[in-house]
Design a protein around this motif. Structure first.
Motif, short mmCIF file in Angstrom:
data_model
loop_
_atom_site.label_atom_id
_atom_site.label_comp_id
_atom_site.label_asym_id
_atom_site.label_seq_id
_atom_site.Cartn_x
_atom_site.Cartn_y
_atom_site.Cartn_z
N ALA A 78 0.78 -1.05 0.00
CA ALA A 78 -0.12 0.09 0.01
C ALA A 78 1.02 1.18 0.05
CB ALA A 78 -0.73 0.00 1.05
N LEU A 79 0.60 2.19 -0.77
CA LEU A 79 1.13 3.58 -0.78
C LEU A 79 0.52 4.44 0.25
CD1 LEU A 79 1.32 4.06 -4.95
CD2 LEU A 79 2.99 3.07 -3.01
N LEU A 80 1.44 5.35 0.92
CA LEU A 80 0.99 6.27 1.86
C LEU A 80 0.03 7.20 1.40
CD1 LEU A 80 4.51 6.49 3.69
CD2 LEU A 80 2.46 5.05 4.29
N LYS A 81 0.56 7.87 0.28
CA LYS A 81 -0.32 8.91 -0.26
C LYS A 81 -1.03 8.33 -1.58
CE LYS A 81 1.24 13.00 -0.16
NZ LYS A 81 2.26 14.15 -0.36
N SER A 82 -2.29 9.11 -1.94
CA SER A 82 -2.82 8.63 -3.10
C SER A 82 -2.61 9.72 -3.96
CB SER A 82 -4.25 8.33 -2.78
OG SER A 82 -4.41 7.18 -2.05
N ASP A 83 -1.40 10.24 -4.60
CA ASP A 83 -1.52 11.13 -5.67
C ASP A 83 -0.35 10.77 -6.66
OD1 ASP A 83 1.01 11.20 -3.97
OD2 ASP A 83 1.14 13.55 -3.70
N LEU A 84 -0.52 11.52 -7.63
CA LEU A 84 0.42 11.19 -8.87
C LEU A 84 1.98 11.09 -8.37
CD1 LEU A 84 0.57 10.85 -12.03
CD2 LEU A 84 0.55 13.19 -12.16
N GLU A 85 2.43 11.99 -7.68
CA GLU A 85 3.67 11.89 -7.36
C GLU A 85 4.18 10.77 -6.62
OE1 GLU A 85 1.98 14.68 -6.63
OE2 GLU A 85 2.53 15.85 -8.49
N THR A 86 3.40 10.33 -5.74
CA THR A 86 3.90 9.27 -5.03
C THR A 86 3.82 7.84 -5.56
OG1 THR A 86 2.95 10.28 -3.01
CG2 THR A 86 3.21 7.94 -2.96
N LEU A 87 2.81 7.79 -6.59
CA LEU A 87 2.50 6.81 -7.42
C LEU A 87 3.80 6.58 -8.54
CD1 LEU A 87 0.91 4.34 -8.25
CD2 LEU A 87 -0.43 5.72 -9.65
N MET A 88 4.00 7.65 -9.01
CA MET A 88 5.23 7.81 -10.20
C MET A 88 6.37 7.19 -9.32
SD MET A 88 4.41 11.12 -12.43
CE MET A 88 6.11 10.88 -13.26
N ALA A 89 6.67 7.85 -8.43
CA ALA A 89 8.07 7.64 -7.32
C ALA A 89 8.23 5.87 -7.19
CB ALA A 89 8.17 8.33 -6.13
N ALA A 90 7.04 5.41 -6.65
CA ALA A 90 6.66 4.08 -6.44
C ALA A 90 7.17 2.97 -7.74
CB ALA A 90 5.48 3.65 -5.63
N LEU A 91 6.48 3.53 -9.00
CA LEU A 91 6.65 2.76 -10.12
C LEU A 91 8.09 2.92 -10.47
CD1 LEU A 91 3.30 3.72 -12.19
CD2 LEU A 91 4.17 1.44 -11.77
N SER A 92 8.69 4.12 -10.45
CA SER A 92 10.07 4.04 -10.98
C SER A 92 10.90 3.35 -10.08
CB SER A 92 10.60 5.66 -11.17
OG SER A 92 10.48 6.02 -9.90
N LYS A 93 10.60 3.22 -8.87
CA LYS A 93 11.39 2.46 -7.89
C LYS A 93 11.39 0.99 -7.91
CE LYS A 93 12.33 1.70 -3.04
NZ LYS A 93 11.83 1.76 -1.60
N GLU A 94 10.02 0.58 -8.26
CA GLU A 94 9.77 -0.96 -8.40
C GLU A 94 10.31 -1.24 -9.83
OE1 GLU A 94 8.34 -4.41 -6.89
OE2 GLU A 94 8.38 -2.53 -5.76
N SER A 95 10.18 -0.57 -10.71
CA SER A 95 10.48 -0.97 -11.99
C SER A 95 12.09 -0.88 -12.47
CB SER A 95 9.90 -0.33 -13.17
OG SER A 95 10.10 1.19 -13.17
N ASP A 96 12.86 -0.06 -11.57
CA ASP A 96 14.16 0.29 -11.78
C ASP A 96 14.43 0.94 -13.12
OD1 ASP A 96 14.86 -0.71 -9.14
OD2 ASP A 96 15.11 -2.85 -10.06
#
Length: 142
Positions: A78-96
């Motif tokens: 689960a992501l802490l915040k439900s906004d675009l920046e948090t989702l983009m940061a999590a996607l880029s980190k997970e996909s390397d």
């Protein structure tokens, strides 16, 4: 005739060993207990009348889960915040940085449209091209 009575011995139970055994049992139960924490969101997928089942791949996949209240989870976390920046940061980190990975968006049937658009926007800004929306097959009405 007067008999002498033997002095009675006080009977005591030694609790020191009992306390030791209880303490060891307590330690055993604490160490062996597993605490499960549900990290996945409960998602009731929308229905679709047509579609093709996904092909099985050996590649690493990314899955964005969107709950009915619009909160996000990426690969079950689960992501802490439900906004675009948090989702983009999590996607880029997970996909390397590998934007050729397949990305699956699983949204609840009652999810606000904006939450799904935000997830698609994050995928588009990061350059993900293999995007899939998950649904369940519509049930035939009797």
């Amino acid at each position: 005739m007067k008999f002498r009575r033997k002095p009675r011995e006080n009977v005591e139970i030694n609790l020191a060993s009992l306390i030791d055994v209880v303490f060891i049992l307590l330690l055993f139960f604490v160490v062996t207990t597993t605490f499960t924490r549900e990290t996945q969101l409960r998602v009731d997928l929308p229905e679709a009348a047509s579609g093709t089942p996904p092909e099985q791949t050996e590649l690493k996949q990314l899955e964005i889960l969107i709950a009915a209240d619009g909160s996000y989870a990426l690969n079950g976390q689960a992501l802490l915040k439900s906004d675009l920046e948090t989702l983009m940061a999590a996607l880029s980190k997970e996909s390397d940085g590998d934007n050729s990975l397949p990305l699956i968006i699983s949204a609840d049937g009652q999810t606000p449209h904006q939450a799904v658009v935000t997830a698609m926007d994050a995928a588009g800004k990061l350059g993900f091209a293999h995007l899939r929306m998950t649904t369940v097959e519509a049930q035939a009405k009797p």
